[in-house]
Write a protein that holds these residues in place. Structure first.
Motif, PDB file in Angstrom:
ATOM      1  N   GLN A   1       3.420   9.896  -7.630  1.00  0.00           N
ATOM      2  CA  GLN A   1       4.607  10.573  -8.638  1.00  0.00           C
ATOM      3  C   GLN A   1       3.513  11.180  -9.598  1.00  0.00           C
ATOM      4  O   GLN A   1       4.176  11.381 -10.224  1.00  0.00           O
ATOM      5  CB  GLN A   1       5.736   9.279  -8.219  1.00  0.00           C
ATOM      6  CG  GLN A   1       6.399   9.120  -7.430  1.00  0.00           C
ATOM      7  CD  GLN A   1       8.238   8.191  -7.599  1.00  0.00           C
ATOM      8  OE1 GLN A   1       6.938   6.983  -7.613  1.00  0.00           O
ATOM      9  NE2 GLN A   1       8.434   7.955  -6.439  1.00  0.00           N
ATOM     10  N   PHE A   2       3.125   9.979 -10.375  1.00  0.00           N
ATOM     11  CA  PHE A   2       2.279   9.937 -11.562  1.00  0.00           C
ATOM     12  C   PHE A   2       0.793  11.767 -11.214  1.00  0.00           C
ATOM     13  O   PHE A   2       1.128  11.949 -12.574  1.00  0.00           O
ATOM     14  CB  PHE A   2       1.150   8.825 -11.646  1.00  0.00           C
ATOM     15  CG  PHE A   2       0.454   8.992 -12.828  1.00  0.00           C
ATOM     16  CD1 PHE A   2       0.797   8.388 -14.251  1.00  0.00           C
ATOM     17  CD2 PHE A   2      -0.784   8.832 -12.649  1.00  0.00           C
ATOM     18  CE1 PHE A   2       0.530   8.890 -15.047  1.00  0.00           C
ATOM     19  CE2 PHE A   2      -1.538   9.318 -13.817  1.00  0.00           C
ATOM     20  CZ  PHE A   2      -0.888   9.044 -15.518  1.00  0.00           C
ATOM     21  N   LEU A   3       0.708  11.708 -10.128  1.00  0.00           N
ATOM     22  CA  LEU A   3       0.364  12.648  -9.656  1.00  0.00           C
ATOM     23  C   LEU A   3       0.481  13.957 -10.375  1.00  0.00           C
ATOM     24  O   LEU A   3       0.603  15.250 -10.549  1.00  0.00           O
ATOM     25  CB  LEU A   3      -0.781  13.361  -8.600  1.00  0.00           C
ATOM     26  CG  LEU A   3      -1.568  14.081  -8.314  1.00  0.00           C
ATOM     27  CD1 LEU A   3      -2.949  13.631  -9.205  1.00  0.00           C
ATOM     28  CD2 LEU A   3      -1.864  14.321  -7.537  1.00  0.00           C
TER      29      LEU A   3
ATOM     30  N   LYS B   1       0.738  -1.727   0.214  1.00  0.00           N
ATOM     31  CA  LYS B   1      -0.180   0.111  -0.021  1.00  0.00           C
ATOM     32  C   LYS B   1       0.937   0.988  -0.011  1.00  0.00           C
ATOM     33  O   LYS B   1       0.477   2.025  -0.685  1.00  0.00           O
ATOM     34  CB  LYS B   1      -0.983  -0.318   1.287  1.00  0.00           C
ATOM     35  CG  LYS B   1      -1.748   1.505   1.641  1.00  0.00           C
ATOM     36  CD  LYS B   1      -2.410   1.167   2.730  1.00  0.00           C
ATOM     37  CE  LYS B   1      -3.689   0.887   2.597  1.00  0.00           C
ATOM     38  NZ  LYS B   1      -5.032   0.532   3.459  1.00  0.00           N
ATOM     39  N   LEU B   2       2.492   1.505   0.885  1.00  0.00           N
ATOM     40  CA  LEU B   2       2.725   1.902   1.019  1.00  0.00           C
ATOM     41  C   LEU B   2       3.451   2.620  -0.298  1.00  0.00           C
ATOM     42  O   LEU B   2       3.298   3.313  -0.741  1.00  0.00           O
ATOM     43  CB  LEU B   2       4.191   1.943   2.335  1.00  0.00           C
ATOM     44  CG  LEU B   2       3.376   2.546   2.809  1.00  0.00           C
ATOM     45  CD1 LEU B   2       3.949   2.464   4.763  1.00  0.00           C
ATOM     46  CD2 LEU B   2       2.734   3.948   3.713  1.00  0.00           C
ATOM     47  N   LYS B   3       3.381   1.673  -1.256  1.00  0.00           N
ATOM     48  CA  LYS B   3       4.272   2.048  -2.723  1.00  0.00           C
ATOM     49  C   LYS B   3       3.756   2.467  -3.298  1.00  0.00           C
ATOM     50  O   LYS B   3       3.703   2.437  -4.386  1.00  0.00           O
ATOM     51  CB  LYS B   3       4.991   0.312  -2.725  1.00  0.00           C
ATOM     52  CG  LYS B   3       5.784   0.153  -4.582  1.00  0.00           C
ATOM     53  CD  LYS B   3       5.936  -1.081  -4.450  1.00  0.00           C
ATOM     54  CE  LYS B   3       6.650  -0.931  -5.836  1.00  0.00           C
ATOM     55  NZ  LYS B   3       7.282  -2.309  -6.102  1.00  0.00           N
ATOM     56  N   LEU B   4       2.318   1.787  -3.505  1.00  0.00           N
ATOM     57  CA  LEU B   4       1.225   2.072  -3.962  1.00  0.00           C
ATOM     58  C   LEU B   4       0.844   3.643  -4.231  1.00  0.00           C
ATOM     59  O   LEU B   4       0.590   4.835  -4.791  1.00  0.00           O
ATOM     60  CB  LEU B   4       0.059   1.255  -4.332  1.00  0.00           C
ATOM     61  CG  LEU B   4      -1.317   1.723  -4.846  1.00  0.00           C
ATOM     62  CD1 LEU B   4      -0.768   1.885  -6.385  1.00  0.00           C
ATOM     63  CD2 LEU B   4      -2.552   1.377  -4.324  1.00  0.00           C
ATOM     64  N   ILE B   5       0.834   4.143  -2.974  1.00  0.00           N
ATOM     65  CA  ILE B   5       1.269   5.288  -2.293  1.00  0.00           C
ATOM     66  C   ILE B   5       2.030   6.399  -3.594  1.00  0.00           C
ATOM     67  O   ILE B   5       1.461   7.885  -3.834  1.00  0.00           O
ATOM     68  CB  ILE B   5       0.461   5.738  -0.903  1.00  0.00           C
ATOM     69  CG1 ILE B   5      -1.286   5.224  -0.480  1.00  0.00           C
ATOM     70  CG2 ILE B   5       0.458   7.499  -0.617  1.00  0.00           C
ATOM     71  CD1 ILE B   5      -0.946   4.605   1.339  1.00  0.00           C
ATOM     72  N   VAL B   6       2.995   6.487  -2.772  1.00  0.00           N
ATOM     73  CA  VAL B   6       4.557   6.732  -3.575  1.00  0.00           C
ATOM     74  C   VAL B   6       4.472   6.927  -5.075  1.00  0.00           C
ATOM     75  O   VAL B   6       4.053   7.927  -5.772  1.00  0.00           O
ATOM     76  CB  VAL B   6       5.796   6.201  -3.099  1.00  0.00           C
ATOM     77  CG1 VAL B   6       6.982   6.852  -3.966  1.00  0.00           C
ATOM     78  CG2 VAL B   6       5.925   6.364  -1.677  1.00  0.00           C
TER      79      VAL B   6
END
Length: 139
Positions: free
Chosen positions: A15-17, A6-11
């Motif tokens: 980044q994409f945003l 989940k933390l990796k997905l948030i980062v």
């Protein structure tokens, strides 16, 4: 393991945003409906697509049918609530739950889902196949 993912997905999301150049939907140059103009000899069917109701993500980040002033005033508190809920999921061992990713229906979304259920229950199944009519009756 789920917390780390989940933390990796948030980062990755942030980044994409921040780095993405896809900020606005672009309309196609050509008329896509022109493809369907010559439909002689083509059997036609009606397909109804249903989208899920409003999610907590939509409630947090989209204005929806709220007045702009109400959305702006409620945005920061709503964002804090979203991050607080996400943090609670993370530290309470519910890392597979999320406000942001595959988010649950908001209160309004639950009302929308109930509304479509009631609509389908009162729909005329004469226009449906026997299997569809059975599914509508099950709702």
């Amino acid at each position: 393991a789920a917390s780390k993912a989940k933390l990796k997905l948030i980062v990755t999301t942030f980044q994409f945003l921040l780095l993405s150049k896809d900020k606005k939907w672009k309309k196609p140059d050509e008329d896509v409906a022109a493809f369907f103009k010559d439909d002689e000899g083509v059997e036609k069917k009606t397909i109804i697509f249903l989208r899920h109701g409003e999610s907590t993500w939509n409630d947090t980040f989209n204005k929806g049918d709220r007045k702009l002033g109400n959305f702006i005033l409620g945005f920061i508190p709503g964002l804090l609530k979203a991050f607080g809920t996400e943090w609670n999921f993370l530290v309470s061992g519910q890392a597979d739950e999320s406000w942001f990713f595959d988010s649950p229906l908001s209160g309004k979304g639950q009302e929308q889902a109930e509304g479509i259920r009631k609509f389908l229950q009162t729909s005329n199944p004469a226009f449906s196949t026997p299997k569809e009519a059975h599914l509508i009756r099950l709702l």
